[in-house]
Scaffold this active site. Structure first.
Site, PDB file in Angstrom:
ATOM      1  N   LYS A 207       3.873  46.173   6.158  1.00 43.34           N
ATOM      2  CA  LYS A 207       4.845  47.169   6.616  1.00 43.34           C
ATOM      3  C   LYS A 207       5.314  48.055   5.458  1.00 43.34           C
ATOM      4  O   LYS A 207       5.876  49.108   5.667  1.00 43.34           O
ATOM      5  CB  LYS A 207       6.022  46.477   7.296  1.00 43.34           C
ATOM      6  CG  LYS A 207       5.613  45.763   8.589  1.00 43.34           C
ATOM      7  CD  LYS A 207       6.789  45.049   9.226  1.00 43.34           C
ATOM      8  CE  LYS A 207       6.372  44.241  10.446  1.00 43.34           C
ATOM      9  NZ  LYS A 207       6.004  45.060  11.606  1.00 43.34           N
TER      10      LYS A 207
ATOM     11  N   LYS B 266      12.989  46.484  10.074  1.00 41.10           N
ATOM     12  CA  LYS B 266      11.868  45.750  10.637  1.00 41.10           C
ATOM     13  C   LYS B 266      11.679  44.457   9.865  1.00 41.10           C
ATOM     14  O   LYS B 266      12.214  44.288   8.757  1.00 41.10           O
ATOM     15  CB  LYS B 266      10.586  46.576  10.615  1.00 41.10           C
ATOM     16  CG  LYS B 266      10.222  47.139   9.256  1.00 41.10           C
ATOM     17  CD  LYS B 266       8.973  48.000   9.314  1.00 41.10           C
ATOM     18  CE  LYS B 266       9.229  49.335   9.990  1.00 41.10           C
ATOM     19  NZ  LYS B 266       8.557  49.510  11.251  1.00 41.10           N
ATOM     20  N   ARG B 267      10.936  43.548  10.441  1.00 38.51           N
ATOM     21  CA  ARG B 267      10.610  42.306   9.752  1.00 38.51           C
ATOM     22  C   ARG B 267       9.923  42.628   8.426  1.00 38.51           C
ATOM     23  O   ARG B 267       9.131  43.563   8.345  1.00 38.51           O
ATOM     24  CB  ARG B 267       9.679  41.475  10.651  1.00 38.51           C
ATOM     25  CG  ARG B 267       9.239  40.152  10.072  1.00 38.51           C
ATOM     26  CD  ARG B 267       8.488  39.352  11.122  1.00 38.51           C
ATOM     27  NE  ARG B 267       7.375  40.095  11.699  1.00 38.51           N
ATOM     28  CZ  ARG B 267       6.139  40.084  11.217  1.00 38.51           C
ATOM     29  NH1 ARG B 267       5.840  39.374  10.148  1.00 38.51           N
ATOM     30  NH2 ARG B 267       5.176  40.777  11.803  1.00 38.51           N
TER      31      ARG B 267
ATOM     32  N   HIS C 159      -1.186  41.004  19.793  1.00 33.94           N
ATOM     33  CA  HIS C 159      -0.213  41.795  19.030  1.00 33.94           C
ATOM     34  C   HIS C 159      -0.603  42.004  17.576  1.00 33.94           C
ATOM     35  O   HIS C 159       0.241  42.400  16.776  1.00 33.94           O
ATOM     36  CB  HIS C 159       1.155  41.113  19.063  1.00 33.94           C
ATOM     37  CG  HIS C 159       1.880  41.246  20.364  1.00 33.94           C
ATOM     38  ND1 HIS C 159       2.654  42.333  20.695  1.00 33.94           N
ATOM     39  CD2 HIS C 159       1.935  40.421  21.431  1.00 33.94           C
ATOM     40  CE1 HIS C 159       3.167  42.174  21.900  1.00 33.94           C
ATOM     41  NE2 HIS C 159       2.751  41.020  22.376  1.00 33.94           N
TER      42      HIS C 159
ATOM     43  N   LYS D  67      12.644  53.356  19.394  1.00 35.84           N
ATOM     44  CA  LYS D  67      14.104  53.347  19.528  1.00 35.84           C
ATOM     45  C   LYS D  67      14.735  54.434  18.667  1.00 35.84           C
ATOM     46  O   LYS D  67      15.664  55.125  19.095  1.00 35.84           O
ATOM     47  CB  LYS D  67      14.648  51.973  19.132  1.00 35.84           C
ATOM     48  CG  LYS D  67      14.200  50.846  20.030  1.00 35.84           C
ATOM     49  CD  LYS D  67      14.402  49.484  19.383  1.00 35.84           C
ATOM     50  CE  LYS D  67      13.642  48.410  20.130  1.00 35.84           C
ATOM     51  NZ  LYS D  67      13.543  47.133  19.396  1.00 35.84           N
TER      52      LYS D  67
ATOM     53  N   THR E 240       8.066  48.994  17.971  1.00 32.29           N
ATOM     54  CA  THR E 240       9.010  49.474  18.984  1.00 32.29           C
ATOM     55  C   THR E 240      10.255  50.045  18.319  1.00 32.29           C
ATOM     56  O   THR E 240      10.960  50.853  18.912  1.00 32.29           O
ATOM     57  CB  THR E 240       9.415  48.350  19.967  1.00 32.29           C
ATOM     58  OG1 THR E 240       9.855  47.209  19.225  1.00 32.29           O
ATOM     59  CG2 THR E 240       8.239  47.971  20.860  1.00 32.29           C
TER      60      THR E 240
END
Length: 809
Positions: A552, A546-547, A363, A658, A654
């Site tokens: 990110k 998101k985390r 991952h 969504k 993901t």
């Protein structure tokens, strides 16, 4: 008595009246109370048990069908499962969603109040755990025999709160009032060893003499399929002290804490998901968790194998074990230990069986995120496993030498044991060496795994590497999360069959030209914003959920917000499109850089909210404690999906799927599954910006990147960073700005201008209401590929080689 399949099961009612009778029966006999004296908690527990009974009946038939078929099983090992609340989903899957509400009203109960007591299991945190939950859902829906294995964490990850804008972690005691969805099985306890030493017995076989013994107590939760009678399970292990762990003599002497010290030490293993690893003790606890999970699970897998089989040669024909990231990689040396030390198999046969049994999902692309453990810790905690890892490594390196003679650097890179600067066990290397298949989770990710992160292994075993793009559950993330949009889609398509066949959403494309349908689509989106309660439901709802991690790039979004703020302040007379920017997500407790970003976001939000010249046009909100429940409110309300990680760093994502499925347009880089989303929804319905992966690599080549140069050349960027450095946002965030100017590891400043320009394109597109609505519909219509059902079919055909088993009534 109705005898079905020879099992003598009492039929459970399918009408509201029959459900009401079963509800009353459970209230009397299992909760021990009456309607007149029942609390709302009694009503909730009783409702859950009554729904669970219907799934349990299907579970009995599923187990019988699987026993008769003796199929190849999928065993999914994952450190986390982000399941979300169970009641609403289980009512839908059991077909009791309507009759349950009717029955509750007949008994004078408020269905919304009762359902509101359902809790979210604290078994996961981010995308890894949500993917695991989606795949279990899809496996059951597709009738694939499967068991998920995990740890039953007492306190989950943590509840996030804010104090003066800073993240504060609080315990998540999710089972404080029990968990009605759980079936405890204390009679199936497993024994787990730690520490100690190894010896040779009189037959020359190695024996592990442990220094600590812990018990693994299982329970399981039901995993029903949608539109099928299959009900699989997720089996969860809880750590317990052994019978000798309570010292009665110390207790009698008044040494109460010392008397239970050993038991508490054991139970800490399953206390918290991802304990803080900033200390040596925290790191050791994480390693203990990982071994505890795989030791208990493998013994249970072997027990299940022996229900119908005796020949070890059949084991990989009946068993495939999927490792969800490197956390369960200790399963490889553990299976070798069980086969060689306890079952007496020869090394070569045991290794052949092991390699044929396991598959590994990677991952990450970040080399620093590939898990390693210090050899000294590994040896102290798992002495026999280190011996096995050394043997695996020696034999593997001999194979590499034969294939690439004289290539010492390659041997050093591929070795399972890292020698410099500290001797460590490389878990990703072990995972690749000990499995029959390795897969990435998006096309770009899988390509980069083979070309960069795991390139040496792909050179050696090119056919071992696969791509299986992640997917999401349409039942959870549109049917349940967005019921009004689901109803509109069913109305437009003329059937609800799309829920289990997401490719049917393409039928919505023909409705983009229907003005009435577009108007209904906008009404649904607006109603979802009202439900979320952000304020202005007509503003552009710009979402980043998101985390928190520097790659990110929540900090890039923040720089855009500050730039907008400064533009509005500088030109107050201009007409600005109102925008609501929503952040949600948690930072790991020891990840201080991410926590600094969170605090700065909250400070900027407070300054903007307090400024009457800006707040009508710009609002920043950060609801705490992001989870599946909160996500299910945010995702349907989103207009714009922020997927802005540095290209080449995000494995897949993901959340992006969504949001697109629910009609949000994406602003993003060519990273992870963004690429596949853009390819499918169309470039005109996606806002692309930023460096691609080759350009990002080139910019960073040889350490040539100078973030300060971008700061000096761009007036708006300089102004935004200076505002932070000058303390204009409550004196918060200097660490964030200095990090960006000093190293900017993820090229935030290099992508700033492209991102700002792209956001201007977003604002122009938002002004064209009809075209935006068309793009929103097309995002939903073209997201069918991202169903977890498709993901599982890809695994089943390309890696697991398993077939469905039908469950008959």
């Amino acid at each position: 008595m109705d005898v079905r399949n020879g099992m003598g099961l009492r039929p459970l009612g399918t009408s509201a009246a029959e459900f009401e009778q079963d509800l009353l029966s459970n209230l009397y006999y299992r909760r021990g109370t009456t309607v007149e004296s029942a609390s709302t908690q009694d009503a909730y527990e009783t409702l859950a048990l009554t729904v669970r009974d219907r799934l349990a009946e299907r579970r009995v038939r599923t187990a019988a069908a699987h026993y008769a078929a003796n199929p190849r099983w999928v065993y999914y090992l994952s450190a986390e499962y982000l399941l979300g609340k169970q009641l609403e989903q289980n009512m839908l899957y059991s077909g009791t969603d309507r009759i349950a509400r009717v029955a509750m009203k007949q008994l004078g109960l408020d269905p919304d109040e009762v359902e509101g007591l359902d809790i979210e299991p604290g078994l996961g945190n981010g995308g890894l755990g949500r993917l695991a939950a989606c795949l279990l859902d899809a496996m059951a829906t597709l009738d694939i025999p499967a068991v998920g294995y995990g740890i039953r964490y007492d306190l989950g990850i943590f509840k996030q709160a804010f104090k003066d804008g800073a993240q504060v972690e609080k315990p998540d005691d999710w089972t404080y009032q029990g968990n009605p969805w759980e079936f405890p099985a204390p009679d199936d306890q497993q024994t787990v060893f730690f520490y100690g030493h190894t010896e040779r017995d009189e037959n020359g076989r190695t024996q592990w003499i442990p220094g600590e013994i812990v018990l693994g107590e299982p329970s399981h939760m039901l995993v029903p399929g949608h539109g099928t009678d299959t009900v699989n399970i997720v089996r969860l292990w809880r750590a317990r002290g052994s019978e000798s762990s309570f010292d009665l003599s110390r207790f009698s002497a008044g040494q109460y804490a010392e008397a239970v010290d050993e038991a508490v030490h054991a139970e800490n293993i399953s206390k918290v998901l991802y304990p803080d690893d900033s200390t040596e003790l925290g790191r050791e606890l994480r390693l203990k968790q990982q071994y505890f999970l795989v030791s208990c699970s493998l013994r249970d897998i072997i027990r299940r194998f022996r229900l119908r089989n005796t020949d070890w040669a059949e084991f990989p024909k009946k068993t495939v074990i999927q490792l969800n990231d490197t956390h369960p990689t200790l399963a490889i040396p553990e299976l070798m230990r069980l086969l060689v030390d306890e079952e007496g198999l020869g090394w070569d046969l045991a290794w052949a069986l092991t390699k044929q049994t396991f598959a590994y999902t990677c991952h990450t692309l970040l080399p620093e995120a590939l898990e390693t453990w210090p050899v000294h810790m590994f040896e102290r905690l798992l002495p026999r496993h280190l011996e096995i890892v050394y043997e695996i490594n020696e034999r593997f390196l001999a194979e590499v030498r034969d294939r690439f003679p004289g290539d010492v650097d390659r041997l050093r890179r591929m070795s399972i044991i890292q020698e410099e600067p500290e001797r460590r066990v490389r878990m990703a290397n072990l995972a690749v060496v000990g499995t029959q298949a390795v897969n990435g989770v998006a096309e770009l990710h899988s390509q980069l795994l083979a070309e960069t992160t795991l390139r040496d292994f792909a050179d050696l075993w090119p056919t071992k590497f696969h791509n299986v793009t992640n997917g999401i559950s349409p039942r959870r993330f549109i049917k349940l999360a967005n019921p009004t949009l689901s109803s509109l889609i069913t109305e437009g398509l003329g059937s609800d069959a799309w829920i289990n066949d997401l490719d049917q959403l393409t039928g919505l494309e023909r409705l983009t030209g229907d003005a009435a349908f577009r108007e209904k689509w906008r009404a649904v989106k607006r109603a979802n914003k009202v439900r979320l309660g952000l304020g202005d439901p007509d503003s552009l709802t710009d979402v980043m959920i998101k985390r928190f991690h520097e790659y990110k790039r929540q900090q890039l979004n923040l720089l855009h917000i500050i730039t907008l703020y400064q533009r509005i302040k500088a030109s107050p007379g201009r007409a600005y499109a109102p925008r609501t920017v929503l952040f949600a997500g948690k930072a790991a407790p020891a990840y201080h850089a991410a926590k600094h970003i969170i605090r700065l976001i909250n400070a900027v939000a407070a300054v903007i909210d307090a400024d009457p010249a800006v707040s009508p046009y710009l609002k920043v909100v950060f609801p705490p404690n992001y989870n599946v429940t909160l996500g299910s409110l945010i995702i349907p309300a989103a207009d714009l999906s922020e997927q802005i990680s540095l290209a080449g760093k995000e494995a897949s994502g993901t959340g992006n799927m969504k949001l697109a499925l629910n009609g949000a347009l994406t602003i993003g880089t060519l990273d992870g599954a963004n690429i596949e989303i853009r390819d499918r929804v169309g470039a005109d319905n996606f806002f692309l910006f930023g460096l691609d992966t080759p350009a990002a690599l080139e910019l960073r080549h040889g350490g040539a990147y100078q973030p300060r140069a971008f700061y000096e050349q761009d007036e708006e960027l300089r102004s935004a960073l200076d505002a932070i450095l000058d303390g204009k946002f409550l004196g918060v965030g200097r660490e964030v700005a200095e990090s960006l100017l000093g190293r900017d590891e993820y090229l935030t400043l290099a992508d700033y201008r492209s991102y700002i320009d792209c956001q201007e394109q977003v604002e122009k597109a938002w002004a064209d209401t009809e075209q935006w609505t068309t793009s929103s519909i097309l995002n939903t219509a073209r997201s069918g590929f991202f169903s977890a059902d498709r993901t599982v079919r890809d695994y089943a055909a390309g890696i697991w080689h398993v077939s469905p088993v039908q469950v008959t009534r």
